[in-house]
Write a protein that holds these residues in place. Sequence first.
Motif, mmCIF file in Angstrom:
data_model
loop_
_atom_site.group_PDB
_atom_site.id
_atom_site.type_symbol
_atom_site.label_atom_id
_atom_site.label_comp_id
_atom_site.label_asym_id
_atom_site.label_seq_id
_atom_site.Cartn_x
_atom_site.Cartn_y
_atom_site.Cartn_z
ATOM 1 N N PHE A 258 1.764 -19.080 -2.044
ATOM 2 C CA PHE A 258 0.690 -20.047 -1.854
ATOM 3 C C PHE A 258 -0.519 -19.392 -1.196
ATOM 4 O O PHE A 258 -1.656 -19.741 -1.479
ATOM 5 C CB PHE A 258 1.197 -21.203 -0.985
ATOM 6 N N LEU A 259 -0.279 -18.424 -0.334
ATOM 7 C CA LEU A 259 -1.356 -17.792 0.423
ATOM 8 C C LEU A 259 -2.167 -16.794 -0.389
ATOM 9 O O LEU A 259 -3.334 -16.588 -0.113
ATOM 10 C CB LEU A 259 -0.791 -17.076 1.655
ATOM 11 N N ILE B 62 -9.877 -13.229 6.318
ATOM 12 C CA ILE B 62 -8.798 -13.877 5.564
ATOM 13 C C ILE B 62 -9.308 -14.283 4.186
ATOM 14 O O ILE B 62 -8.657 -14.023 3.167
ATOM 15 C CB ILE B 62 -8.277 -15.120 6.319
ATOM 16 N N ILE B 63 -10.466 -14.893 4.138
ATOM 17 C CA ILE B 63 -11.052 -15.319 2.865
ATOM 18 C C ILE B 63 -11.331 -14.098 1.988
ATOM 19 O O ILE B 63 -10.984 -14.072 0.812
ATOM 20 C CB ILE B 63 -12.334 -16.140 3.100
ATOM 21 N N HIS B 64 -11.949 -13.074 2.580
ATOM 22 C CA HIS B 64 -12.305 -11.854 1.840
ATOM 23 C C HIS B 64 -11.072 -11.172 1.250
ATOM 24 O O HIS B 64 -11.106 -10.660 0.138
ATOM 25 C CB HIS B 64 -13.071 -10.901 2.752
ATOM 26 N N ASN B 65 -9.962 -11.156 1.997
ATOM 27 C CA ASN B 65 -8.737 -10.491 1.547
ATOM 28 C C ASN B 65 -7.814 -11.430 0.775
ATOM 29 O O ASN B 65 -6.628 -11.129 0.612
ATOM 30 C CB ASN B 65 -7.985 -9.890 2.736
ATOM 31 N N MET C 228 -4.373 -12.474 2.279
ATOM 32 C CA MET C 228 -3.308 -11.511 2.519
ATOM 33 C C MET C 228 -3.236 -11.213 4.015
ATOM 34 O O MET C 228 -4.261 -10.968 4.648
ATOM 35 C CB MET C 228 -3.558 -10.205 1.750
ATOM 36 N N VAL C 229 -2.042 -11.228 4.547
ATOM 37 C CA VAL C 229 -1.820 -10.960 5.961
ATOM 38 C C VAL C 229 -1.210 -9.573 6.076
ATOM 39 O O VAL C 229 -0.228 -9.270 5.418
ATOM 40 C CB VAL C 229 -0.826 -11.978 6.579
ATOM 41 N N THR C 230 -1.819 -8.735 6.903
ATOM 42 C CA THR C 230 -1.221 -7.432 7.156
ATOM 43 C C THR C 230 -1.141 -7.233 8.655
ATOM 44 O O THR C 230 -2.042 -7.633 9.384
ATOM 45 C CB THR C 230 -2.056 -6.278 6.540
ATOM 46 N N ASN C 231 -0.068 -6.652 9.092
ATOM 47 C CA ASN C 231 0.113 -6.394 10.505
ATOM 48 C C ASN C 231 -0.873 -5.329 10.958
ATOM 49 O O ASN C 231 -1.033 -4.327 10.288
ATOM 50 C CB ASN C 231 1.549 -5.909 10.756
ATOM 51 N N LYS C 232 -1.542 -5.536 12.056
ATOM 52 C CA LYS C 232 -2.541 -4.586 12.533
ATOM 53 C C LYS C 232 -1.899 -3.420 13.215
ATOM 54 O O LYS C 232 -0.840 -3.446 13.705
ATOM 55 C CB LYS C 232 -3.509 -5.285 13.469
#
Length: 176
Positions: A59-60, A166-169, A172-176
């Motif tokens: 969904f994300l 978040i919108i630009h990527n 997608m969530v990535t761990n920093k």
Amino acid sequence: TQKWGTSKNTIIPKSKKIKKSDEIDLTEYGNESIHYFISKLIINCKKGTKIALVVPQGFLFKSNRHYEKIRKEIISRCTVQGIIQLPANYFENTSIATALLILEIGTPKQDTYNIFMSVFPKPKKLFEHSNVEILKKIIQNFHNVEKGISINGSEQYGFTVPIQEIIHNNWMVTNK
């Protein structure tokens, strides 16, 4: 309870206070009932209501017009407060990866703000006590961010990311 009427492929809330912009065009959501459910939820909850949704991780970040539309609707009607990615099999009898999406209903007060993000580590064993402890630490970090308290030193349990990133990527969530 809210009464609903239909007009062709549109769900129209029956209320004197509902604006034309609050109608839901079902053809825009494809065959994904989650999109319809979230749209209806966003429209019916009062401004300031906080909701947490468990959604498939797809969904994300899935890239089709239906997913993109619902994510844009969320961004325009809600403040995204947090996204916590959970591994596959985190919930019993669920083999897909999920995410906890935490929203506050109402148009964001600013164009840019930070979102709490966390990527739950893949557990060695399902349903073991350490998983609960990890989730408690993630939730504590979420509450600290919400209160404006620094989470420096405990970033493995969450971090903040600007909404624009978040919108630009594409979410997608990535761990920093």
